[in-house]
Write a protein that holds these residues in place. Sequence first.
Motif, short mmCIF file in Angstrom:
data_model
loop_
_atom_site.label_atom_id
_atom_site.label_comp_id
_atom_site.label_asym_id
_atom_site.label_seq_id
_atom_site.Cartn_x
_atom_site.Cartn_y
_atom_site.Cartn_z
N SER A 50 1.10 -1.14 0.06
CA SER A 50 -0.52 0.15 0.05
C SER A 50 0.81 1.30 0.12
N ASP A 51 0.39 2.37 -0.43
CA ASP A 51 0.65 3.70 -0.81
C ASP A 51 0.40 4.36 0.96
N PHE A 52 -0.65 3.80 1.36
CA PHE A 52 -0.92 4.07 2.76
C PHE A 52 -1.51 5.85 3.24
N ASN A 106 11.40 11.29 -7.31
CA ASN A 106 9.83 12.10 -6.07
C ASN A 106 9.23 11.37 -4.92
N SER A 107 8.52 10.01 -5.29
CA SER A 107 7.74 9.44 -4.19
C SER A 107 9.40 9.58 -2.83
N PHE A 108 10.12 9.75 -2.99
CA PHE A 108 11.42 8.77 -1.74
C PHE A 108 10.89 9.61 -0.48
N LYS A 109 10.74 9.42 0.62
CA LYS A 109 10.54 9.59 1.66
C LYS A 109 11.95 9.33 3.02
N SER A 110 11.67 10.29 4.12
CA SER A 110 12.21 9.70 5.00
C SER A 110 11.89 8.48 6.45
N VAL A 141 9.12 -1.76 5.93
CA VAL A 141 9.65 -0.71 4.39
C VAL A 141 10.59 -1.41 3.55
N VAL A 142 10.28 -1.58 3.05
CA VAL A 142 11.31 -2.12 1.67
C VAL A 142 11.38 -0.81 1.00
N SER A 143 12.96 -1.36 0.60
CA SER A 143 13.51 0.43 -0.38
C SER A 143 13.88 -1.28 -1.06
N ASP A 144 13.49 -0.46 -2.56
CA ASP A 144 13.63 -0.82 -3.99
C ASP A 144 13.63 -0.04 -5.09
N TYR A 145 14.73 -0.06 -6.01
CA TYR A 145 14.17 1.02 -7.41
C TYR A 145 12.74 1.53 -7.59
N SER A 146 12.04 -0.02 -7.82
CA SER A 146 11.12 -0.04 -8.91
C SER A 146 9.48 -0.16 -7.42
#
Length: 277
Positions: free
Chosen positions: A155-157, A189-193, A220-225
């Motif tokens: 989800s994008d919450f 552009n959707s990157f969040k801290s 929380v998962v970090s990936d290129y897409s």
Amino acid sequence: MKKILVPIDFSEHSEYALETAAAIAKEHNSEIFVLHMLEISSAVYTASRDSLSDAGVFYFKLAEKKMNTFLDRKFLEGIEITPIVKHFKVFKEINEIVDAHAIDLIVMGSHGASGVKEVMVGSNAEKVVRYSNVPVLIVKYNPILVEFDSVIFASDFSEDAVASYLRAKSTFEKLGSNMHIIYVNTPDNSFKSSTEIDVLVTKFLKRAEGNLDNYPNVYVVSDYSVEKGILNFANNIGADLVAIVTHGRRGLSHFFEGSISEDIANHSTLPVMTFKI
């Protein structure tokens, strides 16, 4: 999960979907509605939309005969089956069946797609995902098991996703599944801290449920897409099912922006369940 709809085109992938639905039905004492959408030319219609010419009647009866043969499966024994043949013109009309029979879940087979074919043509499963008002389970392979013990819900919450989250939570509670909720953080552009994500998730859960009881199940998962993040996480935890929210985009909006849910439905080797906003 009392009523399951299985749209079929008499293909091998339709059989996979039907067998999956049968396994779920036996587990939850469900009824299965099997739908074939007879996509025939407007030339076979008479003046009344609900009437067919002689040619239309012929194709309709032929489809009914194929339906009876297709449903002669040992794995359907003991399950209440309702066959339906309709001369729908567009896939959004599938919601008429959903509403008329109070369907809880749609199960559909898909071969997936890629490249030009995916953009220009798409698959019937994609069209159902776009239009369906109930969860859609998409399968590509002969089911080995349908005990979805471990599922992930991406989800994008956002506020728009609250209702879909609650439907997913209710669906997986009925299936007895352990739901992992994930947010994919991407370097664009959707990157969040980390702090921003924590605030986002906290507000979302309080808005949805009034508490933070489910917070330990959020990852929380970090990936290129987003697509890569979801599929990589599913592989890492050995998930049985991927679930995702879809905006049901269509037309130019769908063409230019794409749909993450449809990309995942195309490319995932796992079954995929979509929940429309």
